[in-house]
Design an enzyme around this catalytic site. Structure first.
Site, mmCIF file in Angstrom:
data_model
loop_
_atom_site.group_PDB
_atom_site.id
_atom_site.type_symbol
_atom_site.label_atom_id
_atom_site.label_comp_id
_atom_site.label_asym_id
_atom_site.label_seq_id
_atom_site.Cartn_x
_atom_site.Cartn_y
_atom_site.Cartn_z
ATOM 1 C CG ASN A 149 -1.782 -1.462 1.052
ATOM 2 O OD1 ASN A 149 -2.347 -1.307 0.153
ATOM 3 N ND2 ASN A 149 -2.767 -1.049 2.258
ATOM 4 C CB CYS A 170 -6.281 -5.378 -2.323
ATOM 5 S SG CYS A 170 -7.070 -5.047 -0.561
ATOM 6 C CG HIS A 171 -6.802 -9.393 1.887
ATOM 7 N ND1 HIS A 171 -5.362 -9.108 2.607
ATOM 8 C CD2 HIS A 171 -7.455 -9.041 2.760
ATOM 9 C CE1 HIS A 171 -4.943 -8.470 3.350
ATOM 10 N NE2 HIS A 171 -6.276 -8.656 4.194
ATOM 11 C CG HIS A 204 -8.409 -0.042 0.528
ATOM 12 N ND1 HIS A 204 -7.159 0.462 1.982
ATOM 13 C CD2 HIS A 204 -7.478 -1.393 0.779
ATOM 14 C CE1 HIS A 204 -5.806 -1.037 2.104
ATOM 15 N NE2 HIS A 204 -6.450 -1.478 1.094
#
Length: 436
Positions: A149, A170-171, A204
């Site tokens: 990130n 990203c999870h 995000h």
């Protein structure tokens, strides 16, 4: 033989997940695994840990080697996994939190947006560009799988400044619906296999655009249950956004509290308790991880019986699909080439991607609902300017990125924002390049 290079391999737990997954994947079990990190002690610990997994779970089929030279670790790689943290918890993360506090600015995580996200990008992207340039020389056809990130800004920067095939991973997409059901209190009532959903946006801040149960829209049930849940609870911020904008967002409430101008406000301090917003959360997590590692080291590093269970991380599935041609679908961070039509071109978006021998292939999403695209654009403005600053070394772009950040601009004056940026540039010192 497939070669997998892991940059930042001193991230021992994450290396266990991603490379342990690879050793449990038939097409990757015989891989040459090249490890590189600037912290020699942590690098050796990861090597020992991975060799134990290789022995116990993979019949020693993988060849695991630590490299003192980064370019040699990269040479002839098929896949490069990035998990670096430039500046570490101390000094850099602490600086990113402590100096803004002098201006009355509070953060929760500070690794994606806000002043913390901006400066994490400015000190990380130059390092990534350095090794991406090395990749152009010694493994030009490799895929770079970026886990570091700020995901959107770093992935955008590498894709714009180099020829390296790159996808950001990203999870938060994998866990979005399971977490939603958990927070609604219905996780035990439904089988997720009965549901189909679609997620897209930016990292995000991607949105659950559709969710159906056996073909029927399930969103009315979600919206009703979310509206009935009293605050505070672990997902108060995301539920507040759901109530106001109509859709559930992928990343956690503690993250989203600082991506928007509505929640961390000196004029409304009561919101912190009402919505359970954990200020300074990332600092606490880092301290906890440091303390936990001291007690975990023996179990993880020196455990001769250590095994592994395959995780939900995308990396092994991507590498397997590209190696074998067996298709898989992931959520990937890629440049917007007409994928989301009401977001700017060539910014980083997070969309469903098909993976096979042709590589990571993003799929068309079309228009987001207008209000969701508007929310994304508030963050994209900052991301574009921060990447421009890092690529051009134009200091004015740093100021402009900070001026446009939703949280910063809702709390501080233009003068204070400029002074904060100057203080952070000075404090980070040699971790930043020289800006004009």
């Amino acid at each position: 033989m497939t070669k997998i290079t892991f940059i930042g391999a001193g991230s021992t737990i994450f290396a266990k997940n991603v490379l342990g997954d690879a050793m449990l994947t038939p097409s990757l079990q015989d891989a040459h695994i090249a490890l590189y990190d600037i912290d020699e002690k942590r690098l050796k610990e990861s090597e020992l840990m991975l060799k134990n997994i290789n022995k116990n779970s993979n019949e020693n089929r993988a060849d695991i080697v630590s490299y003192p030279d980064r370019k040699e670790a990269l040479r002839e790689a098929d896949f490069v996994i990035n998990a670096i943290q430039v500046g570490g918890y101390k000094p850099s993360t602490v600086i990113d939190f402590d100096i803004p506090k002098k201006y009355g600015l509070r953060q929760t995580i500070g690794d994606t947006m806000g002043i913390g996200g901006i400066f994490r990008t400015l000190r990380t992207l130059p390092v990534m560009l350095d090794f991406a340039k090395e990749m152009e020389e010694v493994c030009p056809n490799a895929w770079l799988l970026n886990y570091t990130n700020p995901m959107a800004m770093l992935t955008m920067g590498v894709l714009k400044a180099t020829s390296i095939k790159t996808v950001g991973l990203c999870h938060s997409v994998q866990v979005c619906v399971p977490e939603l059901f958990e927070h609604l209190g219905i996780a035990d009532q439904y089988d997720l296999n009965d549901f189909q959903w679609k997620i897209a946006g930016i990292n995000h801040m991607a949105f659950l655009l559709e969710i159906t149960k056996n073909g029927e829209d399930f969103y009315p049930t979600i919206r009703q249950l979310a509206a009935e849940k009293p605050n505070p609870h672990p997902d108060s911020v995301r539920f507040e956004l759901l109530k106001r904008f109509g859709y559930y967002i992928t990343e956690s409430s503690e993250h989203n509290a600082e991506y928007h101008p509505y929640f961390i406000k000196s004029k409304y301090p009561e919101l912190i308790d009402e919505l359970g917003i954990p200020l300074d959360e990332y600092l606490r997590r880092c301290e906890q991880q440091i303390n936990d590692w001291e007690s975990m080291r023996e179990d993880i590093v020196n455990n001769g019986e250590l095994t592994h269970t395959r995780s939900r991380e995308y990396a092994s599935y991507i590498m397997d699909s590209i190696t074998t041609g067996t298709p898989s679908v992931i959520a990937g961070n890629v440049l917007n080439k007409g994928l989301i039509t009401n977001l700017p071109t060539d910014v980083c978006v997070e969309v469903p991607c098909l993976v096979d021998k042709n590589g990571v292939q993003p799929t068309y999403v079309g228009e987001l609902p207008t209000q969701l695209a508007a929310l994304n654009r508030t963050n994209i403005n900052v991301q574009e300017l921060t990447v421009e600053a890092a690529l051009t070394l134009d200091k004015s772009k740093i100021y402009q990125a900070a001026y446009l950040d939703p949280h910063l601009s809702s709390e501080l004056s233009l003068t204070d924002i400029k002074n904060l940026v100057d203080d952070l540039i000075e404090a980070h010192g040699d971790y930043l390049p020289e800006y004009n």
